[in-house]
Design a protein around this motif. Structure first.
Motif, short mmCIF file in Angstrom:
data_model
loop_
_atom_site.label_atom_id
_atom_site.label_comp_id
_atom_site.label_asym_id
_atom_site.label_seq_id
_atom_site.Cartn_x
_atom_site.Cartn_y
_atom_site.Cartn_z
N VAL A 9 0.80 -1.22 0.00
CA VAL A 9 0.00 0.00 0.00
C VAL A 9 0.84 1.27 0.00
O VAL A 9 0.29 2.37 -0.12
N GLY A 10 2.14 1.14 0.12
CA GLY A 10 2.99 2.32 0.13
C GLY A 10 4.38 2.01 -0.37
O GLY A 10 4.91 0.93 -0.11
N ILE A 11 4.96 2.93 -1.12
CA ILE A 11 6.33 2.81 -1.58
C ILE A 11 7.02 4.15 -1.37
O ILE A 11 6.40 5.21 -1.52
N GLY A 12 8.29 4.12 -1.01
CA GLY A 12 9.02 5.36 -0.81
C GLY A 12 10.50 5.14 -0.95
O GLY A 12 11.01 4.08 -0.56
N LEU A 36 5.47 5.40 4.20
CA LEU A 36 4.29 5.57 5.05
C LEU A 36 3.43 6.73 4.57
O LEU A 36 2.19 6.64 4.55
N ALA A 37 4.07 7.82 4.17
CA ALA A 37 3.31 8.96 3.65
C ALA A 37 2.55 8.56 2.39
O ALA A 37 1.39 8.95 2.20
N ASP A 38 3.18 7.78 1.54
CA ASP A 38 2.53 7.32 0.31
C ASP A 38 1.32 6.45 0.64
O ASP A 38 0.31 6.48 -0.07
N ALA A 39 1.42 5.69 1.73
CA ALA A 39 0.32 4.79 2.13
C ALA A 39 -0.79 5.51 2.88
O ALA A 39 -1.86 4.93 3.12
N GLY A 340 12.97 -2.45 -7.63
CA GLY A 340 12.21 -3.20 -8.64
C GLY A 340 10.81 -3.52 -8.18
O GLY A 340 9.85 -3.45 -8.95
N ILE A 341 10.66 -3.88 -6.91
CA ILE A 341 9.32 -4.13 -6.37
C ILE A 341 8.50 -2.85 -6.44
O ILE A 341 7.31 -2.87 -6.81
N ALA A 342 9.13 -1.73 -6.12
CA ALA A 342 8.42 -0.45 -6.19
C ALA A 342 7.97 -0.15 -7.62
O ALA A 342 6.87 0.37 -7.84
N GLU A 343 8.79 -0.48 -8.61
CA GLU A 343 8.39 -0.26 -10.00
C GLU A 343 7.19 -1.12 -10.36
O GLU A 343 6.27 -0.66 -11.06
N ALA A 344 7.16 -2.36 -9.90
CA ALA A 344 5.99 -3.21 -10.17
C ALA A 344 4.73 -2.60 -9.57
O ALA A 344 3.66 -2.63 -10.18
#
Length: 381
Positions: A9-12, A36-39, A340-344
């Motif tokens: 639910v969040g990436i940063g 956390l802010a992204d989530a 890479g996980i964040a890109e997915a």
């Protein structure tokens, strides 16, 4: 594990550089706060932390520095880049079993300005994990590039290929990186001629067959699917997660296992992912394949069943599957696969810079040549 019971639910991330000027702990905290802010969550919501071994910022220390309170789950995964996807697996298992409600996975290091993993293991302290290196160090195989070169040479010999096939992987990664403002090589595409002119590191690997050394941090936030649907961002479901180690597995030095031209550990993970998700290679819209060295991208395409043995060079050259649309570790940054996980996640949210139209399912892999892990991620459609 089967799913989906959990979602990202969040990436940063921090910026990616060759000299951060900050401690690894500070990089970790910055990435955690950004995720956390992204989530749409705060430090007070977190009760679980997962990272890698070979990390100078322990879970408890990062939690304290980030303003996180009580933890009910904390864990770390072995084997370097092979741990990347397994951090999410650990988080998803914790959420699914009730061991934690909100889990942060992170990786942060000064891998260029500080400890450079590419420099090898000349000063490694004795350990059970390092015992296998004793079979290779006396003969001059001192660095990850030299270990990977052995497998790469065998791959070329087995299938009658030339090093140019590795260059195509590098060119593709840099093409995506060139249009990605977050990438170190933003605005700097690569040609096959430039790849072929780069210096040898360990034949048949040239400089541009090897991933970068990066300072930076990346974090991800995992929670239950039920809670995820109440948060601001579209949830990205963990449809399947798996780890794998082959028979007679070693750490990039398994030269005695028989088939050097393939990746048994990737085949173990592939079986687990396809079984648990009910999907197969033909269902995947985008592949984020761990590209520490270009040959392993080709070998993973074969190991995960996208094509037959020796066919990956043509598969990749024909762009039958969008690969490493952020630029990968060759072009964006080397964060042991966490970026890479964040890109997915961005692809499945529909927010990637190099967006694949209609992307609904992504395969993400972790470091190959070592005990490894993988994810199948899907949108919440």
């Amino acid at each position: 594990m089967t799913g989906p019971a959990a979602a990202i639910v969040g990436i940063g991330a921090t910026g990616f550089s060759k000299g951060s000027g900050r401690s690894e702990l500070r990089l970790a905290v910055e990435a955690v706060h950004a995720a956390l802010a992204d989530a749409g969550l705060g430090p007070e919501d977190v009760d679980g932390m997962v990272t890698f071994t070979m990390d100078t910022s322990p879970e408890i220390t990062v939690a304290q520095a980030a303003g996180i309170g009580e933890l009910t789950f904390f864990s770390r995964v072995h084997y370097g880049g092979g741990a990347a996807c397994a951090t999410v697996q650990q988080a998803a298992l914790a959420v699914a079993t009730g061991a934690a409600r909100v889990v942060v996975c992170y990786r942060a290091f000064n891998e260029r300005s500080g400890r450079r993993f590419g420099a090898g293991v000349q000063r490694r302290e004795p350990s059970a994990e390092g015992t296998a290196l004793g079979w290779t160090l006396p003969f001059g195989l001192l660095t990850p590039a030299s270990w990977a070169a052995m497998a790469a040479q065998r791959y070329l010999h087995t299938y009658g290929l030339t090093p140019e096939v590795f260059g195509r992987v590098a060119v593709t990664a840099r093409r995506y990186a060139a249009t990605n403002p977050a990438a170190y090589f933003h605005g700097r595409p690569l040609t096959l001629a430039e790849h072929a002119a780069s210096r040898w590191i360990a034949e048949p690997l040239r400089l541009l067959d090897c991933c970068q050394e990066t300072d930076g941090g990346q974090a991800l936030v995992v929670t239950s699917l039920e809670r995820a649907r109440d948060l601001p961002r579209p949830p990205v479901l963990v449809a399947a997660a798996a780890q794998g180690a082959g028979r007679a597995q070693e750490q990039m030095t398994g030269f005695y296992r028989g088939d050097l031209a393939g990746l048994p550990e990737s085949r173990v993970v592939a079986r687990g992912l396809w079984r648990a998700s009910g999907l197969g290679p033909g269902d995947i819209d985008v592949g984020i394949l761990y590209d520490h060295f270009t040959p392993y991208v080709l070998m993973q395409l074969e190991g995960y069943g996208f094509c037959g043995p020796g066919e990956a060079a043509d598969f990749a050259a024909e762009a039958r599957l969008p690969l490493n649309t952020h630029g990968g570790q060759l072009g964006e940054a080397y964060l042991h696969g966490m970026n890479g996980i964040a890109e997915a996640v961005r692809q499945l949210r529909g927010t990637a810079v190099n967006q694949v139209p209609g992307a609904e399912r992504a395969l993400v892999t972790a470091g190959a040549g070592v005990p490894t892990s993988g994810l199948v991620l899907t949108g919440d459609g």
